[in-house]
Design an enzyme around this catalytic site. Structure first.
Site, PDB file in Angstrom:
ATOM      1  N   ASN A  83      46.407  41.392  37.696  1.00 15.27           N
ATOM      2  CA  ASN A  83      47.837  41.337  37.959  1.00 15.27           C
ATOM      3  C   ASN A  83      48.151  40.312  39.062  1.00 15.27           C
ATOM      4  O   ASN A  83      47.272  39.625  39.551  1.00 15.27           O
ATOM      5  CB  ASN A  83      48.345  42.741  38.320  1.00 15.27           C
ATOM      6  CG  ASN A  83      49.742  42.991  37.802  1.00 15.27           C
ATOM      7  OD1 ASN A  83      50.583  42.102  37.822  1.00 15.27           O
ATOM      8  ND2 ASN A  83      49.990  44.198  37.344  1.00 15.27           N
ATOM      9  N   HIS A 113      31.165  36.311  57.600  1.00 18.04           N
ATOM     10  CA  HIS A 113      30.690  35.549  58.759  1.00 18.04           C
ATOM     11  C   HIS A 113      29.696  36.397  59.547  1.00 18.04           C
ATOM     12  O   HIS A 113      29.754  37.630  59.495  1.00 18.04           O
ATOM     13  CB  HIS A 113      31.870  35.168  59.656  1.00 18.04           C
ATOM     14  CG  HIS A 113      32.892  34.332  58.947  1.00 18.04           C
ATOM     15  ND1 HIS A 113      32.821  32.971  58.893  1.00 18.04           N
ATOM     16  CD2 HIS A 113      33.990  34.672  58.232  1.00 18.04           C
ATOM     17  CE1 HIS A 113      33.823  32.502  58.194  1.00 18.04           C
ATOM     18  NE2 HIS A 113      34.550  33.518  57.769  1.00 18.04           N
ATOM     19  N   GLY A 140      45.727  48.659  42.610  1.00 14.96           N
ATOM     20  CA  GLY A 140      46.442  47.674  43.411  1.00 14.96           C
ATOM     21  C   GLY A 140      46.039  47.697  44.872  1.00 14.96           C
ATOM     22  O   GLY A 140      45.903  48.751  45.472  1.00 14.96           O
ATOM     23  N   ALA A 158      43.926  52.757  44.368  1.00 13.23           N
ATOM     24  CA  ALA A 158      44.751  51.748  45.034  1.00 13.23           C
ATOM     25  C   ALA A 158      44.527  51.785  46.540  1.00 13.23           C
ATOM     26  O   ALA A 158      44.385  52.851  47.136  1.00 13.23           O
ATOM     27  CB  ALA A 158      46.219  51.986  44.714  1.00 13.23           C
ATOM     28  N   ARG A 181      35.129  61.968  42.635  1.00  9.34           N
ATOM     29  CA  ARG A 181      34.623  62.863  41.589  1.00  9.34           C
ATOM     30  C   ARG A 181      34.064  62.040  40.440  1.00  9.34           C
ATOM     31  O   ARG A 181      34.386  60.868  40.279  1.00  9.34           O
ATOM     32  CB  ARG A 181      35.711  63.797  41.082  1.00  9.34           C
ATOM     33  CG  ARG A 181      36.865  63.093  40.393  1.00  9.34           C
ATOM     34  CD  ARG A 181      37.933  64.089  39.906  1.00  9.34           C
ATOM     35  NE  ARG A 181      39.106  63.421  39.456  1.00  9.34           N
ATOM     36  CZ  ARG A 181      39.299  62.973  38.210  1.00  9.34           C
ATOM     37  NH1 ARG A 181      38.357  63.105  37.318  1.00  9.34           N
ATOM     38  NH2 ARG A 181      40.427  62.378  37.869  1.00  9.34           N
TER      39      ARG A 181
END
Length: 183
Positions: A83, A113, A140, A158, A181
């Protein structure tokens, strides 16, 4: 003697300002700029640009804008969807399986780094590969950190920050991401 590109891909300290790496990033940025201007274009012309950018890709749909470092170190399988506003820092290989879906703002980072300040301020960077199995959903805003493997048939919630490997067939979420789970 190894090139900086070889060191980067081998997980060794490398100099990102090396001319070859700069030219590769510049080429990727030109293709990303072209791609990200194609917001209203049909899928086929957008995929043609992605196929120039990515190392290996098949059937895919990446919603612009999309950002990466090189593109050539990203391999995606069949039926890949990503997306809006996603980032892949592909200083090491990013291997993504079939039927993987990413929500908006997913970030996949192979680059990192040194954690010791004296080493970090010298400038050289590091990278570690990321592998994402088949049939994975990245919710997301998920962040996938360097060196992580996510097993097949797994869902990452998300906003999760995945700092360690996640096994196959689970729902995992949180910061740091942990298995919630089995699925």
């Amino acid at each position: 003697m190894k090139t900086e590109l070889q060191k980067m891909l081998d997980g060794e300290l490398y100099v990102a300002g090396d001319q070859q790496l700069v030219e590769m990033r510049d080429n990727a940025r030109k293709l990303m700029s072209q791609y990200n201007q194609m917001i209203a274009e049909p899928l086929e012309p957008r995929v043609a640009v992605l196929k120039q950018l990515l190392g290996k890709c098949s059937t895919l749909d990446i919603q612009p804008p999309f950002y990466c470092d090189y593109g050539t170190h990203i391999q995606v399988g069949e039926n890949f969807f990503m997306n809006f506003n996603c980032v892949i820092l592909d200083c090491a290989m990013v291997t993504i399986g079939d039927n993987v879906m990413c929500g908006p703002y997913v970030q996949i980072y192979t680059a990192y780094h040194p954690i010791v300040a004296e080493e970090r301020i010298k400038g050289p960077e590091l990278a570690a590969p990321i592998t994402i199995g088949d049939n994975v959903w990245l919710g997301g805003g998920a962040i996938i950190c360097p060196g992580v493997t996510i097993g097949s048939n797994t869902t990452i919630g998300a906003g999760s920050v995945v700092t360690k490997d996640i096994p196959a067939g689970v729902f995992a979420a949180g910061n740091p991401c942990r298995v919630i789970r089995a699925i």
